[in-house]
Design a protein around this motif. Structure first.
Motif, mmCIF file in Angstrom:
data_model
loop_
_atom_site.group_PDB
_atom_site.id
_atom_site.type_symbol
_atom_site.label_atom_id
_atom_site.label_comp_id
_atom_site.label_asym_id
_atom_site.label_seq_id
_atom_site.Cartn_x
_atom_site.Cartn_y
_atom_site.Cartn_z
ATOM 1 N N GLY A 116 -6.292 5.831 5.913
ATOM 2 C CA GLY A 116 -5.406 4.759 6.361
ATOM 3 C C GLY A 116 -6.143 3.450 6.550
ATOM 4 N N ALA A 117 -7.338 3.519 7.134
ATOM 5 C CA ALA A 117 -8.152 2.312 7.326
ATOM 6 C C ALA A 117 -8.533 1.708 5.974
ATOM 7 C CB ALA A 117 -9.397 2.630 8.146
ATOM 8 N N LEU A 118 -8.888 2.551 5.027
ATOM 9 C CA LEU A 118 -9.234 2.078 3.684
ATOM 10 C C LEU A 118 -8.031 1.411 3.025
ATOM 11 C CD1 LEU A 118 -11.132 1.865 1.233
ATOM 12 C CD2 LEU A 118 -10.353 4.166 0.588
ATOM 13 N N LEU A 119 -6.865 2.017 3.130
ATOM 14 C CA LEU A 119 -5.663 1.440 2.528
ATOM 15 C C LEU A 119 -5.345 0.075 3.126
ATOM 16 C CD1 LEU A 119 -3.226 1.631 0.638
ATOM 17 C CD2 LEU A 119 -2.037 2.902 2.455
ATOM 18 N N ILE A 120 -5.412 -0.043 4.442
ATOM 19 C CA ILE A 120 -5.125 -1.321 5.099
ATOM 20 C C ILE A 120 -6.157 -2.366 4.703
ATOM 21 C CG2 ILE A 120 -4.985 -2.509 7.320
ATOM 22 C CD1 ILE A 120 -3.903 0.224 8.429
#
Length: 161
Positions: A116-120
Motif C-alpha cells: 500500500g505504501a509503495l502504491l501511494i
C-alpha cells in the motif's frame, strides 16, 4: 536513453533526497496518520487503502473520476513490478480499489502495508510529474492526515464506536 532515470523516479536505493524517496516518506506519513485515526484494531495495510480512498475523493474533484482512475491504474502497474502483493488488485470504474476474494483477509499483513505504501508513493510520484511537487504537496496536506512532524508510532486512542 540507457542508464538514465525518468524524472521523479529513483533508480538507486543509495540516493537519499530524490523525489521518489520524498514521496515514499510522505506516503508513510499519510498511512501513519490514517492508522492513528483509525479504530483500535486497525492495521497499516487497511490504513494504506483508506489513504487511497481519501486521495480518490479529494483528487476526483479536480481531475474527475476517469482522470484519477487512469493515474491510479498506471501507478498500480508500476508498483506491481516491485511488489507482487499488488498483482491481483484491480481499479474499479469509480476509481476504488477492488480486492479479489480472499485478498481482503490479507489486509492485516506487513506485506499489504508495504504494498500500500509503495502504491501511494508511486501514485504521488506520477502526480508530481503531471502537476508539480508544490501542488502535489498542497493537495496531500489538504487530506488532513499528514504533518511535518508525523511519525509511524501509534498514539493511544479510545475506540470511537
Amino acid at each position: 536513453m540507457k542508464g538514465e532515470s525518468r524524472p521523479g523516479f529513483s533508480t538507486s536505493s543509495t540516493m537519499n533526497h530524490t523525489p521518489a524517496n520524498e514521496m515514499s516518506g510522505i506516503a508513510r506519513r499519510l498511512i501513519a496518520g490514517e492508522f492513528r485515526a483509525g479504530p483500535s484494531d486497525d492495521s497499516k495495510g487497511r490504513a494504506a487503502f483508506r489513504v487511497c480512498e481519501k486521495l480518490r475523493r479529494s483528487l476526483s474533484i479536480f481531475v474527475g473520476i476517469a482522470g484519477f482512475r487512469s493515474l491510479l491504474a498506471r501507478a498500480l502497474v508500476l508498483a506491481k513490478a516491485q511488489n507482487a502483493w499488488l498483482d491481483d488488485l484491480q481499479i474499479d470504474a469509480d476509481g476504488t480499489i477492488g480486492f479479489p476474494p480472499g485478498r481482503e483477509a490479507q489486509l492485516d499483513t506487513r506485506e499489504c502495508a508495504e504494498a500500500g505504501a509503495l502504491l501511494i508513493a508511486t501514485f504521488l510520484n506520477l502526480l508530481v510529474i503531471f502537476i508539480g511537487k508544490t501542488l502535489t504537496l498542497h493537495l496531500v496536506q489538504d487530506l488532513g492526515t499528514v504533518s511535518p512532524s508525523a511519525n509511524d508510532s501509534r498514539s493511544p486512542q479510545k475506540d470511537k464506536s
